[in-house]
Design an enzyme around this catalytic site. Structure first.
Site, PDB file in Angstrom:
ATOM      1  N   GLY A  68      43.040  39.408  25.514  1.00 21.48           N
ATOM      2  CA  GLY A  68      41.789  38.848  25.296  1.00 21.48           C
ATOM      3  C   GLY A  68      41.917  38.485  23.809  1.00 21.48           C
ATOM      4  N   ASP A  69      40.705  37.996  23.279  1.00 25.53           N
ATOM      5  CA  ASP A  69      40.696  37.739  21.852  1.00 25.53           C
ATOM      6  C   ASP A  69      40.748  38.716  20.942  1.00 25.53           C
ATOM      7  OD1 ASP A  69      39.486  34.855  21.886  1.00 25.53           O
ATOM      8  OD2 ASP A  69      37.997  35.704  23.055  1.00 25.53           O
ATOM      9  N   GLY A  70      40.511  40.211  21.289  1.00 22.18           N
ATOM     10  CA  GLY A  70      40.759  41.244  20.428  1.00 22.18           C
ATOM     11  C   GLY A  70      42.295  41.489  20.489  1.00 22.18           C
ATOM     12  N   GLU A  74      44.435  41.033  16.787  1.00 19.66           N
ATOM     13  CA  GLU A  74      45.339  42.118  16.173  1.00 19.66           C
ATOM     14  C   GLU A  74      46.983  41.474  15.925  1.00 19.66           C
ATOM     15  OE1 GLU A  74      46.901  46.367  17.570  1.00 19.66           O
ATOM     16  OE2 GLU A  74      44.940  46.163  17.790  1.00 19.66           O
ATOM     17  N   SER A  97      38.486  38.673  29.239  1.00 22.43           N
ATOM     18  CA  SER A  97      37.225  38.462  30.116  1.00 22.43           C
ATOM     19  C   SER A  97      36.659  37.069  29.672  1.00 22.43           C
ATOM     20  CB  SER A  97      36.232  39.370  30.050  1.00 22.43           C
ATOM     21  OG  SER A  97      36.026  39.819  28.949  1.00 22.43           O
ATOM     22  N   ASP A 219      41.829  22.054   9.118  1.00 25.59           N
ATOM     23  CA  ASP A 219      41.290  21.320   8.267  1.00 25.59           C
ATOM     24  C   ASP A 219      40.876  22.035   6.882  1.00 25.59           C
ATOM     25  OD1 ASP A 219      39.146  22.760   9.301  1.00 25.59           O
ATOM     26  OD2 ASP A 219      38.088  20.869   9.747  1.00 25.59           O
ATOM     27  N   LEU A 221      38.542  24.086   6.495  1.00 29.01           N
ATOM     28  CA  LEU A 221      36.958  24.268   6.528  1.00 29.01           C
ATOM     29  C   LEU A 221      36.247  25.167   7.660  1.00 29.01           C
ATOM     30  CD1 LEU A 221      35.932  20.479   5.860  1.00 29.01           C
ATOM     31  CD2 LEU A 221      35.703  22.446   4.135  1.00 29.01           C
ATOM     32  N   GLU A 276      35.373  41.578  17.794  1.00 28.95           N
ATOM     33  CA  GLU A 276      35.723  42.926  17.503  1.00 28.95           C
ATOM     34  C   GLU A 276      34.409  43.360  16.563  1.00 28.95           C
ATOM     35  OE1 GLU A 276      38.319  45.191  18.641  1.00 28.95           O
ATOM     36  OE2 GLU A 276      38.236  43.504  19.775  1.00 28.95           O
TER      37      GLU A 276
END
Length: 313
Positions: A68-70, A74, A97, A219, A221, A276
């Site tokens: 996932g995003d965590g 890492e 998830s 970009d 930004l 996180e």
């Protein structure tokens, strides 16, 4: 699933996902097609960074974050600890998830097409966010949204979807207090009682909340979104309407495009870094330009249309 020898691509797989049959089948199918793919499985926090170190030392051309995003966060942190010239390209196998970053990129979510794209897709250099000196790739979101995500199982999207009345009831029950602080960016500053703050390199967080709809990851930004504290049901409904109309500014919602932002909080401010949880009294968010070679789909909504692809990695 371990593989030995000198593999050109390492799949760094979150241990929670290692036994999923569709992941195993995807790995076996793509190996049978001739892809040189090694698999390493994480057991505890910090393993992703250590495995990136090992992949770099082994000369891997790509590393794929499977999780996932965590997990992606890492692996990104691991890549950022190496000189730019030595960083392998980053592919993503979304197995979380929420999969906010993968969804923002427009990646396939099924294991086999996602893994195939991670192995074969084009590589573009994208920015990495730095919160002080801790790297993130997607969104740093703070205030009330971070409090919900870390302290209760219900996400911001479902809570807002449940209606303004129930949200007001929860705020009163929790004796909710706004987060007082001072925000600075290149063209301005504001002293605000904050309800919510988002610093977007990518576009969405919290399980599908599009907090930074104009975000591009190449970009230079950030999209800076901050929501002022409100005191009535009518004001809360106004905020929900204004959030629906992003990227327009409103009475309670401001949306800016900035290369950096600083925040001084009167108390410990809750902030999620790619999901996180952290707490800060002060932070500075900035961008490392074109720091990560990222495998992207052919039509990626998070890329600046004017930029070009890198030579194949």
């Amino acid at each position: 699933m371990a593989s030995h020898g000198k593999e050109s691509t390492w799949l760094i797989l979150n241990g929670k996902s290692a036994q999923q049959p569709e992941v195993r089948e995807a790995v076996e199918t793509l190996r049978h097609q001739g892809h040189d793919l090694g698999v390493r499985v994480t057991w505890e926090g910090g393993d992703g960074v250590r495995l990136v170190d090992a992949a770099v030392e082994a000369g891997a051309k790509r590393v794929i974050a499977g999780g996932g995003d965590g997990s992606i966060n890492e692996v990104v942190r691991g890549l950022m600890q190496h000189p730019e010239a030595r960083r392998p390209a980053l592919g993503i196998l979304p197995l979380g998830s929420a999969n906010d970053f993968a969804n923002g990129l427009g990646l396939p979510l099924a294991a086999r097409p996602a893994l195939e794209l991670a192995l074969t897709g084009e590589v573009r250099r994208v920015d990495a966010g730095l919160l002080d000196d801790e790297a993130f790739i997607n969104v740093a979101s703070g205030g009330f949204g971070a409090e919900i995500t870390t302290s209760t199982p219900v996400g911001l999207k479902r809570l807002l979807g449940g209606g303004a009345y129930s949200l007001m009831g929860m705020l009163k029950a929790w004796n909710y207090q706004p987060f007082e602080g001072h925000i600075r960016w290149p063209e301005g500053e504001a002293r605000v009682p904050l309800f919510m703050l988002a610093i977007g390199n990518g576009s969405q967080a919290g399980g599908g909340q599009r907090l930074a709809p104009s975000a591009r990851i190449d970009d230079g930004l950030f999209e800076l979104l901050f929501v002022r504290h409100f005191q009535s049901l009518g004001e809360l409904k106004r905020i929900i309407d204004e959030l629906e109309n992003l990227p327009q500014d409103g009475e309670f919602v401001r949306y800016l495009r900035v290369p950096w932002v600083e925040f001084d909080s009167d108390g410990a401010f809750p902030l999620n870094l790619d999901g996180e949880p952290r707490r800060y009294h002060h932070f500075r968010a900035s961008l490392a330009r074109e720091a990560i070679p990222l495998v992207v789909p052919s039509k990626c909504p998070l890329l600046d249309e004017n930029a070009g692809a890198m030579p194949d990695a």
